[in-house]
Write a protein that holds these residues in place. Sequence first.
Motif, mmCIF file in Angstrom:
data_model
loop_
_atom_site.group_PDB
_atom_site.id
_atom_site.type_symbol
_atom_site.label_atom_id
_atom_site.label_comp_id
_atom_site.label_asym_id
_atom_site.label_seq_id
_atom_site.Cartn_x
_atom_site.Cartn_y
_atom_site.Cartn_z
ATOM 1 N N GLN A 142 0.852 -1.189 0.000
ATOM 2 C CA GLN A 142 0.000 0.000 0.000
ATOM 3 C C GLN A 142 0.889 1.241 0.000
ATOM 4 O OE1 GLN A 142 -2.862 0.075 -0.752
ATOM 5 N NE2 GLN A 142 -4.171 1.469 0.400
ATOM 6 N N VAL A 143 0.393 2.296 -0.629
ATOM 7 C CA VAL A 143 1.118 3.556 -0.722
ATOM 8 C C VAL A 143 0.305 4.631 -0.038
ATOM 9 C CG1 VAL A 143 1.980 5.328 -2.299
ATOM 10 C CG2 VAL A 143 2.266 2.903 -2.873
ATOM 11 N N GLN A 144 0.968 5.477 0.718
ATOM 12 C CA GLN A 144 0.326 6.634 1.325
ATOM 13 C C GLN A 144 0.931 7.891 0.720
ATOM 14 O OE1 GLN A 144 1.941 4.291 3.634
ATOM 15 N NE2 GLN A 144 0.057 3.121 3.355
ATOM 16 N N ALA A 145 0.058 8.829 0.389
ATOM 17 C CA ALA A 145 0.477 10.141 -0.098
ATOM 18 C C ALA A 145 -0.022 11.169 0.894
ATOM 19 C CB ALA A 145 -0.093 10.408 -1.485
ATOM 20 N N VAL A 146 0.889 11.953 1.441
ATOM 21 C CA VAL A 146 0.538 12.913 2.485
ATOM 22 C C VAL A 146 0.955 14.302 2.055
ATOM 23 C CG1 VAL A 146 0.845 13.574 4.891
ATOM 24 C CG2 VAL A 146 0.792 11.146 4.256
ATOM 25 N N GLU A 147 -0.033 15.215 2.052
ATOM 26 C CA GLU A 147 0.233 16.609 1.695
ATOM 27 C C GLU A 147 0.432 17.438 2.959
ATOM 28 O OE1 GLU A 147 -3.301 15.231 -0.981
ATOM 29 O OE2 GLU A 147 -2.776 15.193 1.152
ATOM 30 N N SER A 148 1.172 18.520 2.792
ATOM 31 C CA SER A 148 1.322 19.514 3.857
ATOM 32 C C SER A 148 1.633 20.857 3.230
ATOM 33 C CB SER A 148 2.439 19.107 4.834
ATOM 34 O OG SER A 148 3.679 19.035 4.161
ATOM 35 N N THR A 179 3.822 20.429 -0.080
ATOM 36 C CA THR A 179 4.688 19.261 -0.150
ATOM 37 C C THR A 179 3.843 17.995 -0.145
ATOM 38 O OG1 THR A 179 6.454 20.404 1.050
ATOM 39 C CG2 THR A 179 6.559 18.011 0.989
ATOM 40 N N CYS A 180 4.234 17.038 -0.940
ATOM 41 C CA CYS A 180 3.598 15.716 -0.948
ATOM 42 C C CYS A 180 4.703 14.671 -0.842
ATOM 43 C CB CYS A 180 2.793 15.502 -2.215
ATOM 44 S SG CYS A 180 2.185 13.805 -2.419
ATOM 45 N N VAL A 181 4.525 13.760 0.096
ATOM 46 C CA VAL A 181 5.479 12.660 0.255
ATOM 47 C C VAL A 181 4.749 11.339 0.093
ATOM 48 C CG1 VAL A 181 7.128 11.537 1.771
ATOM 49 C CG2 VAL A 181 6.943 14.020 1.778
ATOM 50 N N ALA A 182 5.274 10.487 -0.763
ATOM 51 C CA ALA A 182 4.719 9.144 -0.951
ATOM 52 C C ALA A 182 5.545 8.166 -0.141
ATOM 53 C CB ALA A 182 4.731 8.764 -2.419
ATOM 54 N N SER A 183 4.867 7.356 0.661
ATOM 55 C CA SER A 183 5.571 6.379 1.497
ATOM 56 C C SER A 183 4.889 5.016 1.373
ATOM 57 C CB SER A 183 5.601 6.840 2.951
ATOM 58 O OG SER A 183 4.284 6.981 3.444
ATOM 59 N N MET A 218 7.262 15.589 -3.732
ATOM 60 C CA MET A 218 6.865 16.540 -4.763
ATOM 61 C C MET A 218 6.532 17.864 -4.091
ATOM 62 S SD MET A 218 3.658 16.280 -7.431
ATOM 63 C CE MET A 218 2.488 15.970 -6.121
ATOM 64 N N LEU A 219 6.943 18.950 -4.732
ATOM 65 C CA LEU A 219 6.678 20.288 -4.206
ATOM 66 C C LEU A 219 5.848 21.078 -5.209
ATOM 67 C CD1 LEU A 219 10.266 21.195 -2.937
ATOM 68 C CD2 LEU A 219 8.388 20.219 -1.607
ATOM 69 N N LEU A 220 5.072 22.015 -4.681
ATOM 70 C CA LEU A 220 4.374 22.977 -5.525
ATOM 71 C C LEU A 220 4.603 24.353 -4.918
ATOM 72 C CD1 LEU A 220 2.530 23.297 -8.030
ATOM 73 C CD2 LEU A 220 0.601 23.398 -6.420
ATOM 74 N N GLN A 221 5.426 25.152 -5.576
ATOM 75 C CA GLN A 221 5.652 26.524 -5.150
ATOM 76 C C GLN A 221 4.599 27.394 -5.812
ATOM 77 O OE1 GLN A 221 7.920 27.820 -2.912
ATOM 78 N NE2 GLN A 221 6.798 29.731 -3.192
ATOM 79 N N MET A 222 3.804 28.061 -4.993
ATOM 80 C CA MET A 222 2.710 28.878 -5.507
ATOM 81 C C MET A 222 2.975 30.338 -5.178
ATOM 82 S SD MET A 222 -0.549 26.469 -4.494
ATOM 83 C CE MET A 222 -0.362 26.748 -2.742
ATOM 84 N N ASN A 223 3.153 31.144 -6.198
ATOM 85 C CA ASN A 223 3.405 32.574 -6.038
ATOM 86 C C ASN A 223 2.260 33.378 -6.641
ATOM 87 O OD1 ASN A 223 5.958 31.966 -4.920
ATOM 88 N ND2 ASN A 223 6.906 31.973 -6.951
ATOM 89 N N SER A 224 2.205 34.635 -6.285
ATOM 90 C CA SER A 224 1.181 35.549 -6.812
ATOM 91 C C SER A 224 -0.211 34.920 -6.690
ATOM 92 C CB SER A 224 1.476 35.894 -8.278
ATOM 93 O OG SER A 224 2.746 36.484 -8.409
ATOM 94 N N LEU A 225 -0.509 34.416 -5.522
ATOM 95 C CA LEU A 225 -1.774 33.722 -5.321
ATOM 96 C C LEU A 225 -2.965 34.657 -5.466
ATOM 97 C CD1 LEU A 225 -0.641 31.380 -2.464
ATOM 98 C CD2 LEU A 225 -1.763 30.620 -4.559
ATOM 99 N N LYS A 226 -4.052 34.103 -5.985
ATOM 100 C CA LYS A 226 -5.276 34.850 -6.220
ATOM 101 C C LYS A 226 -6.416 34.201 -5.425
ATOM 102 C CE LYS A 226 -3.848 35.650 -11.036
ATOM 103 N NZ LYS A 226 -4.238 35.471 -12.457
ATOM 104 N N TRP A 239 -4.257 8.743 -3.906
ATOM 105 C CA TRP A 239 -4.579 10.136 -3.597
ATOM 106 C C TRP A 239 -4.293 10.439 -2.140
ATOM 107 C CZ3 TRP A 239 -6.248 13.694 -7.164
ATOM 108 C CH2 TRP A 239 -6.689 13.210 -8.398
ATOM 109 N N GLY A 240 -3.841 11.668 -1.900
ATOM 110 C CA GLY A 240 -3.724 12.134 -0.537
ATOM 111 C C GLY A 240 -5.061 12.630 -0.027
ATOM 112 N N GLN A 241 -5.090 13.035 1.238
ATOM 113 C CA GLN A 241 -6.323 13.502 1.860
ATOM 114 C C GLN A 241 -6.633 14.958 1.541
ATOM 115 O OE1 GLN A 241 -8.582 11.586 3.697
ATOM 116 N NE2 GLN A 241 -7.341 10.033 2.667
ATOM 117 N N GLY A 242 -5.645 15.682 1.056
ATOM 118 C CA GLY A 242 -5.864 17.070 0.684
ATOM 119 C C GLY A 242 -5.396 18.048 1.744
#
Length: 115
Positions: A1-7, A21-25, A78-86, A105-108
């Motif tokens: 089983q794989v877990q994906a955890v966002e933060s 950040t998302c880490v798959a373990s 995995m990273l998502l850098q979000m700039n100039s947010l709207k 899928w992660g939990q969000g």
Amino acid sequence: QVQAVESGGGLVQAGGSLRLTCVASGRSSGVSTMAWYRQGPGKQRELVAAITNGGSTNYADSVKGRFTISRDNDKNMMLLQMNSLKPEDTAVYYCKVVVVGTLYWGQGTQVTVSS
């Protein structure tokens, strides 16, 4: 089983930045595509950005030039850098991981952008 955890979600003012950040373990060897999706209030889940294990990227038109996706294959991160947010970026952001053809899928994590 794989877990994906966002933060990394939170509340930010318009024009600000956040990094997700998302880490798959677990049994996560063989991770191929990783991607971020989001679902805003009353909206369908949509692709934000995706990245292959070779580093090829794909972005939704609405975030091009503002968001940057990256990954560390050794850490299955995995990273998502979000700039100039709207305000319209307000949504629950989900991590999706593909491992040997199976989607996980992660939990969000909630991102709220105030005007």
